[in-house]
Design an enzyme around this catalytic site. Structure first.
Site, PDB file in Angstrom:
ATOM      1  N   ALA A 103      -1.174  -3.927   3.102  1.00 29.61           N
ATOM      2  CA  ALA A 103      -1.465  -5.258   2.571  1.00 29.61           C
ATOM      3  C   ALA A 103      -2.218  -5.171   1.250  1.00 29.61           C
ATOM      4  O   ALA A 103      -2.115  -6.061   0.403  1.00 29.61           O
ATOM      5  CB  ALA A 103      -2.277  -6.058   3.593  1.00 29.61           C
ATOM      6  N   CYS A 104      -2.956  -4.081   1.061  1.00 30.54           N
ATOM      7  CA  CYS A 104      -3.736  -3.910  -0.169  1.00 30.54           C
ATOM      8  C   CYS A 104      -2.841  -3.770  -1.397  1.00 30.54           C
ATOM      9  O   CYS A 104      -3.270  -4.025  -2.521  1.00 30.54           O
ATOM     10  CB  CYS A 104      -4.624  -2.671  -0.056  1.00 30.54           C
ATOM     11  SG  CYS A 104      -5.646  -2.625   1.414  1.00 30.54           S
TER      12      CYS A 104
END
Length: 232
Positions: free
Chosen positions: A171-172
């Site tokens: 997700a980063c």
């Protein structure tokens, strides 16, 4: 999704007087996390991975470790981060952690079974695909697989049309199309890393979901590979 030997690494760091930090965001609620047994000086965790509210997290700081402030101003939070905290979010974070602690072992066992079934099914039904990381010693909810001759973004779009949602990385890094820097550092080629897909299982995942995904995947990969100039 690979579970690293954190306790051993922390022990080596401790012996050399090195401050050791671990980002346990993905691990919390999935496997046991013990800051003492793992020889941790600093530990980062997040609420949303425990099904708590987004935007809340925590940093464990071992007594005696001194940090430079993130924000300067009023001196709140022991001088590390000035500013007002969202008390409702933090209370919800604590409740989510309490629930995860009680439900964690049983849920981890359930997810591990689903994960293994999914991995075996994909590797057995789709040619030229590879599991990233070991079969054992990985998080219960994680299945990271790379597929030869097809870009990850094309796979994600086709899966989305079938109602299956995955990711091409963490997700980063969701705002970039670059392949995982972790896979590249492990020696995976740029082209192979581009074909890597991360599947995350959760409380809402059941046997029917795994069955459906395994039915949809082979024809999707076959169609994409038939159009790919990379296919041998």
């Amino acid at each position: 999704g690979t579970i690293q030997p954190i306790a051993a690494i922390g022990g080596m760091a401790k012996a050399k007087g090195i401050v050791f930090h671990s980002d346990a965001t993905a691990a919390l609620g999935q496997i046991a996390v013990d800051v003492v047994a793992d020889n941790l000086d600093l530990l980062t965790v997040s609420s949303n991975d425990l099904y708590g509210p987004r935007g809340s997290g925590a940093l464990y700081v071992r007594q005696g470790v001194r940090l430079n402030p993130v924000l300067y101003g009023g001196g709140q939070e022991r001088g590390i981060r000035s500013g007002s905290l969202s008390v409702p979010s933090l209370v919800a974070f604590g409740e989510a952690a309490r629930l995860a602690r009680g439900e964690g072992p049983a849920e981890a066992k359930r997810l591990s079974s689903l994960r293994d079934r999914f991995i075996v099914g994909i590797l057995g039904s789709v040619e030229r695909c590879h599991l990233n990381g070991p079969r054992e010693g990985r998080l219960p909810n994680n299945a990271s697989i790379r597929f030869d001759f097809v870009e990850g973004e094309a796979i994600l779009l086709s899966l989305g049309l079938a109602g299956i949602y995955a990711a091409s990385g963490s997700a980063c890094t969701s705002l970039t199309l670059e392949p995982s820097h972790v896979l590249l550092a492990l020696g995976v080629s740029h082209a192979d890393a581009q074909g890597s897909i991360l599947f995350s299982l959760g409380k809402g995942t059941n046997d029917d979901d795994i069955t459906y995904a395994l039915e949809q995947f082979p024809p999707i990969l076959s169609r994409l590979r038939s159009m790919s100039p990379l296919t041998i």
